[in-house]
Design a protein around this motif. Structure first.
Motif, short mmCIF file in Angstrom:
data_model
loop_
_atom_site.label_atom_id
_atom_site.label_comp_id
_atom_site.label_asym_id
_atom_site.label_seq_id
_atom_site.Cartn_x
_atom_site.Cartn_y
_atom_site.Cartn_z
N ARG A 284 12.89 3.33 43.81
CA ARG A 284 12.94 1.74 43.99
C ARG A 284 11.53 1.30 43.41
N GLU A 285 10.17 2.32 43.53
CA GLU A 285 9.24 1.80 43.20
C GLU A 285 9.03 2.00 41.62
N THR A 286 9.74 3.05 41.19
CA THR A 286 9.74 3.22 39.68
C THR A 286 10.58 1.87 38.96
N ARG A 287 11.41 1.44 39.45
CA ARG A 287 12.13 0.16 38.77
C ARG A 287 11.26 -0.88 38.94
N GLU A 288 10.36 -1.18 39.99
CA GLU A 288 9.25 -2.25 39.91
C GLU A 288 8.51 -1.93 39.01
N ARG A 289 8.14 -0.91 38.64
CA ARG A 289 7.07 -0.33 37.53
C ARG A 289 7.34 -0.81 36.25
N ILE A 290 8.73 -0.62 35.95
CA ILE A 290 9.44 -1.07 34.63
C ILE A 290 9.44 -2.40 34.50
N GLU A 291 9.60 -3.35 35.32
CA GLU A 291 9.48 -4.69 35.37
C GLU A 291 8.11 -5.11 34.83
N SER A 292 7.22 -4.35 35.40
CA SER A 292 5.62 -4.89 34.95
C SER A 292 5.36 -4.40 33.69
N VAL A 293 5.60 -3.35 33.20
CA VAL A 293 5.31 -2.73 31.85
C VAL A 293 6.22 -3.69 30.98
N GLU A 294 7.29 -4.08 31.07
CA GLU A 294 8.18 -5.03 30.00
C GLU A 294 7.40 -6.29 30.17
N SER A 295 6.98 -6.86 31.14
CA SER A 295 5.99 -8.13 31.12
C SER A 295 4.96 -8.04 30.26
N GLY A 296 3.99 -6.94 30.41
CA GLY A 296 2.96 -6.82 29.51
C GLY A 296 3.19 -6.62 28.07
N ILE A 297 4.43 -5.99 27.76
CA ILE A 297 4.58 -6.07 26.31
C ILE A 297 4.63 -7.18 25.55
N ASP A 298 5.43 -8.19 26.47
CA ASP A 298 5.50 -9.73 25.67
C ASP A 298 4.18 -10.37 25.42
N GLU A 299 3.28 -10.08 26.42
CA GLU A 299 2.05 -10.73 26.28
C GLU A 299 1.14 -10.23 25.14
N ARG A 300 1.30 -8.98 24.74
CA ARG A 300 0.57 -8.42 23.30
C ARG A 300 1.22 -8.72 22.07
N LEU A 301 2.43 -9.24 22.04
CA LEU A 301 3.16 -9.15 20.79
C LEU A 301 2.34 -10.04 19.70
N ASP A 302 1.76 -11.32 20.17
CA ASP A 302 1.17 -12.06 19.10
C ASP A 302 -0.22 -11.44 18.59
N ALA A 303 -1.01 -10.84 19.43
CA ALA A 303 -2.10 -10.06 19.06
C ALA A 303 -1.77 -8.91 18.21
N ALA A 304 -0.58 -8.37 18.26
CA ALA A 304 -0.06 -7.21 17.33
C ALA A 304 0.58 -7.83 15.91
N GLY A 305 0.84 -9.28 16.02
CA GLY A 305 1.61 -9.52 14.79
C GLY A 305 3.11 -9.45 14.81
N LEU A 306 3.70 -9.26 16.08
CA LEU A 306 4.97 -8.80 16.10
C LEU A 306 5.86 -9.96 16.76
N GLU A 307 7.10 -10.12 16.09
CA GLU A 307 7.98 -10.90 16.69
C GLU A 307 8.89 -10.53 17.97
N THR A 308 9.18 -9.04 17.68
CA THR A 308 9.99 -8.50 18.64
C THR A 308 9.37 -7.12 18.76
N ALA A 309 9.68 -6.52 20.15
CA ALA A 309 9.04 -5.16 20.28
C ALA A 309 10.11 -4.07 20.14
N THR A 310 10.50 -3.69 19.04
CA THR A 310 11.34 -2.62 18.41
C THR A 310 10.49 -1.67 17.59
N ASP A 311 11.24 -0.27 17.51
CA ASP A 311 10.52 0.79 16.85
C ASP A 311 10.41 0.15 15.32
N GLU A 312 11.40 -0.56 14.69
CA GLU A 312 11.56 -0.84 13.40
C GLU A 312 10.28 -1.83 13.10
#
Length: 897
Positions: A284-312
């Motif tokens: 249960r705690e790990t599922r909550e951690r995954i939601e927090s990390v995915e929220s942080g990815i959206d916050e860094r997209l502009d600074a990285a110059g990315l539109e989507t967070a994909t490997d390509e």
């Protein structure tokens, strides 16, 4: 013994030298410092190695060289030998290699410096010290033996004649006597002690004690056997009861183990269920951690110059950033290189300008120094010219001395004239001494004859006579006394006249030597004055050149500083462009850091999902393990219930009682058996002790007999050692007296040759080797009272007498080394040198095969069979040797040299 050949390589002043020697008299001739004595030192070193050197091995290696070689070929008692020594310098040490072999007539070989030295010592029957004291009279040591104390001289001669060995044997016999005496006293003390011990043991009645102890031992042994039978029956009863108790104990143990296993399984089931609950909560705690990390990815997209967070998308963005970074870095490197180049050029040009200015200042200082040196040189020229004028004035005064002398002698002839007069003066003085001795003897004969005549006795035969015709002989003696007095007066007058003439010539010789010094000093001053004039002119020219060059350097330094300022401005402009490019590079780094953060967080989400899957699998596995444990728990409970029904408590109580009674009996009987066993051991020990005492008594009696025999043998041995010690002492004393008589005989024979016509009659040598010289008038003199030349000749006579004694031997002739004399004429005048020549010829007559003399005396050179000339090259400081037949040598030419 005879030296045949010596070959040297880098030994002291010799680079390479090879000299062959033959029988007879060989004189080594050369000026002082040419290396004559080094030839003899090389022979001595070849025989005895480092023991023959006054310094270290390193001292014999030629300066500037790393190794030295010495080869000596010699013949001894019909056998030819070859010794080779090699020295090599290594840092702070010298390696010494040595070997000896026979080349004809023998098969001896030795390797190593110590082995060769010992072989030579045994072969010649003398070590290095004995060789010096007997055969080798080194330079400056001619008086060494006579200056020694009588005891020191005694030790030297005793060692040469092998008497030291007898003293060593006597001391060994004395040590043996004392050793036997110590052992004898000790053995006597042991024998007395054993006699006392035997007497004490015989008073103890040991056999009666043994019979009583053996009777007590038999009684105790019977009691022990009875108690041991009863103990065995009690042990059987205890074992049966113990077996019953063991069977019930096993069942109880198994029942207890089952209870523990049941408790353990129940505890494990509960623990596993708790662990499954922990895994569920972690998922249960790990599922909550995954939601927090995915929220942080959206916050860094502009600074990285990315539109989507994909490997390509991340890969494309990173490639674009790499291209931009490459472009910026290329421009940045170019700008940095330009900026650094401009800064270096500015720095180098500024340094060059400073160097040029410094060189200009140095040129100016050098010009000033040269000007001062030119002035000093000109002043020195004036001083030299003034000194020359003073020397010319002194020389003119000295030349006037020769013009004021009536004698027909000039400056070049004065030294030769003085030496001629000195030789004549020496001859006249010798004649005066001869006349004085002859006059003294003649006067004594006249006085004795007058006494006899006054007593009416014949002056010739001493018998009473009346009107004897022999009385007329006294007149002839009186006439001879008058003639000798007149001749002696004339000789003394000639000697006084020669003294005056030599004194006047001494002053002229001093004037001539001073004129030679003035001529040499004047030439030197004139040469130096010319050099200083030339030096002053060249320095004046150099001053002008250096000042002109200093002005040129100052102009060049100023133009170089202007160029340096221009290069520094270009460097600052390039540095501004570098700052702009570094800002652009920092922007690229920030964007790449943001891309890395997005990529890391995507990876974290994947890892968290994998963790959830792993925990689910662990919960399923733990559930399966608990199912298996529940099945095992049911089986254990069933086995426990069956065991509870088989345990009989009444049988256990009966067996326990029987076991207790048996153990109580065994404890009591063991105590009694221990007591009886201890008593038996005491009796056995006592019996053994008595038997040991009886055996010891018998051994003591045997040892007493053996010791008595040993004491008797030691008493006999002590007497023999005492007799042997006395025999060696008597033999040494007897041989020493024989040596004293033989040495006195040979010494007087040699003395007669050397001093036969002088005022000395003979020499006495006492048992302690103390020497006394007797004049013809009977007066005794210590050798130290002789004049310097006489004492030196006396010492040479003593050395030759010892050499003859060693060569002749007490029991027959023995081979001896060559007789070697190094500068023996140092303390001798011309008259004594003649006697030394006679002494050398006498030694040849006694059979000495080889005599080697180092000397520059013409008379000794004339007496030689072969002549070895040593010369030193002043340019290389290396010595060479030349061997020639002395018969064809012009002695006068050697003196001129």
């Amino acid at each position: 013994m005879r030296f045949d050949r010596i070959r040297l390589s880098n030994f002291k002043p010799y680079g390479d030298a090879d000299l062959r020697l033959s029988e007879g008299v060989t004189v080594i001739h050369g000026i002082n410092g040419s290396g004559k004595s080094s030839l003899l030192e090389a022979c001595f070193f070849a025989l005895y190695g480092s023991k023959a050197l006054e310094g270290t091995l390193e001292d014999v290696i030629t300066n500037g060289e790393e190794e030295t070689g010495v080869d000596l070929w010699f013949t001894h008692d019909g056998v030819a030998y070859h010794i080779e020594r090699q020295l090599r310098r290594y840092d702070d040490r010298v390696d010494h290699a040595c070997s000896l072999e026979t080349t004809a007539g023998g098969d001896a070989t030795r390797d190593g410096a110590t082995a060769v030295r010992r072989f030579v010592t045994e072969l010649l029957r003398m070590d290095a010290d004995a060789f010096v004291n007997c055969a080798y009279v080194r330079q400056g040591e001619v008086n060494a033996l006579i200056n020694a104390t009588p005891s020191g001289r005694q030790d030297v001669i005793d060692d040469l004649l092998q008497l030291g060995t007898l003293e060593e044997y006597r001391e060994r016999a004395g040590d043996a006597r004392l050793g036997v005496e110590d052992v004898l006293n000790a053995k006597r003390a042991v024998l007395d002690e054993k006699e006392a011990r035997i007497e004490r043991k015989e008073d103890e009645n040991l056999h009666e004690q043994l019979n009583g102890l053996e009777s007590d031992l038999a009684e105790v042994t019977g009691d022990i056997d009875r108690y041991e039978d009863q103990r065995e029956r009690a042990k059987e009863t205890r074992a049966e009861a113990a077996e019953t108790l063991a069977t019930h104990a096993e069942k109880r143990t198994e029942l207890a183990e089952l209870e523990e296993e049941i408790d353990a399984i129940e505890s494990a089931i509960r623990e596993t269920e708790r662990e499954r609950d922990e895994h569920r909560e972690a998922i249960r705690e790990t599922r909550e951690r995954i939601e927090s990390v995915e929220s942080g990815i959206d916050e860094r997209l502009d600074a990285a110059g990315l539109e989507t967070a994909t490997d390509e998308a991340i890969a494309r963005r990173r490639e674009a950033l790499d291209d931009r970074e490459t472009e910026v870095r290329e421009s940045l490197d170019d700008r940095r290189v330009n900026a650094e180049a401009f800064r270096n050029q500015a720095t180098n040009l500024a340094g060059k300008a400073d160097d040029l200015a410094d060189r200009a200042a140095e040129m100016t200082d050098e010009a000033d120094d040269l000007a001062e040196e030119a002035e000093a040189a000109e002043s020195a020229v004036a001083e030299h010219e003034s000194a020359i004028e003073e020397l010319e004035a002194e020389a003119e005064t000295l030349r006037g001395r020769f013009e004021a002398v009536d004698a027909d002698v000039d400056r070049d002839e004065v030294r030769t004239r003085r030496e001629t007069l000195r030789e004549r003066h020496g001859e006249v003085r010798e004649r005066v001494a001869e006349l004085e001795a002859e006059l003294k003897n003649a006067r004594e004969r006249v006085a004795e004859a007058e006494e006899l005549l006054a007593a009416d006795k014949c002056p010739e035969c001493g018998q009473p006579v009346e009107d004897s015709p022999h009385t007329t002989g006294i007149e002839a003696d009186r006439e001879r006394v008058a003639e000798l007095e007149t001749e002696l007066s004339d000789a003394r007058e000639r000697a006084s006249d020669l003294d005056d003439r030599i004194g006047s010539l001494d002053a002229l010789v001093e004037a001539a030597e001073r004129l030679d010094g003035i001529d040499e000093r004047t030439a030197t001053l004139e040469e130096r004055a010319a050099e200083r004039r030339e030096e002053a002119g060249s320095k004046r020219d150099a001053v002008a050149e250096k000042r002109e060059r200093a002005a040129e350097l100052r102009e060049e330094a100023e133009s170089t500083r202007e160029v340096a300022v221009e290069k520094r401005e270009e460097a600052e402009e390039a540095a501004e462009h570098v700052d702009e490019l570094e800002d652009a590079l920092a922007t690229v780094e920030d964007a790449r850091e943001a891309v890395n953060v997005v990529e890391d967080r995507l990876s974290t989400v994947e890892e968290l999902n994998a963790t959830i899957e792993r925990r689910r699998e662990k919960r399923q596995n733990l559930e399966a393990v608990n199912d298996e444990r529940r099945d095992r728990l049911a089986d254990k409970r069933e086995r426990r219930d069956a065991l509870r029904e088989t345990v009989d408590e009444a049988a256990v109580e009966t067996a326990t009682e029987r076991k207790r009674e048996a153990e109580e009996y065994l404890e009591k009987v063991d105590e009694e058996l221990d007591r009886l066993d201890g008593r038996r051991t005491e009796l056995q020990n006592a019996i053994g002790g008595v038997r040991g005492e009886i055996e010891a008594l018998e051994e003591l009696r045997e040892e007493r007999e053996a010791l008595a025999e040993t004491v008797a043998g030691l008493e006999s041995l002590h007497e023999e050692a005492t007799e042997l010690e006395a025999t060696y002492g008597d033999l040494r004393a007897e041989l020493r007296q024989r040596n004293v008589r033989e040495l006195e005989r040979t010494l007087n024979e040699t003395f007669e040759l050397v001093y036969g016509n002088d005022a000395y009659s003979h020499i006495e040598l006492d048992g302690e080797y103390a020497l006394t010289v007797y004049q013809k008038d009977g007066e005794a003199l210590d050798p130290e009272q002789l004049s310097g030349g006489e004492r030196a000749l006396f010492n040479l006579s003593l050395r030759c007498a010892i050499y003859r004694l060693l060569a002749e031997g007490i029991e027959g002739a023995a081979p001896t080394p060559p007789l070697i004399l190094d500068e023996p004429t140092v303390f001798l005048d011309s008259g004594h040198v003649s006697r030394l020549v006679d002494l050398v010829e006498e030694m040849r007559g006694f059979g000495v095969k080889q005599i080697v003399i180092v000397s520059h005396d013409d008379e000794l050179v004339g007496a030689a069979d072969e002549l070895v000339t040593v010369e030193k090259d002043p340019r290389t400081n290396r010595s060479t040797v030349t061997r020639e037949d002395a018969a064809g040598v012009d002695v006068a030419s050697l003196a001129d040299d």
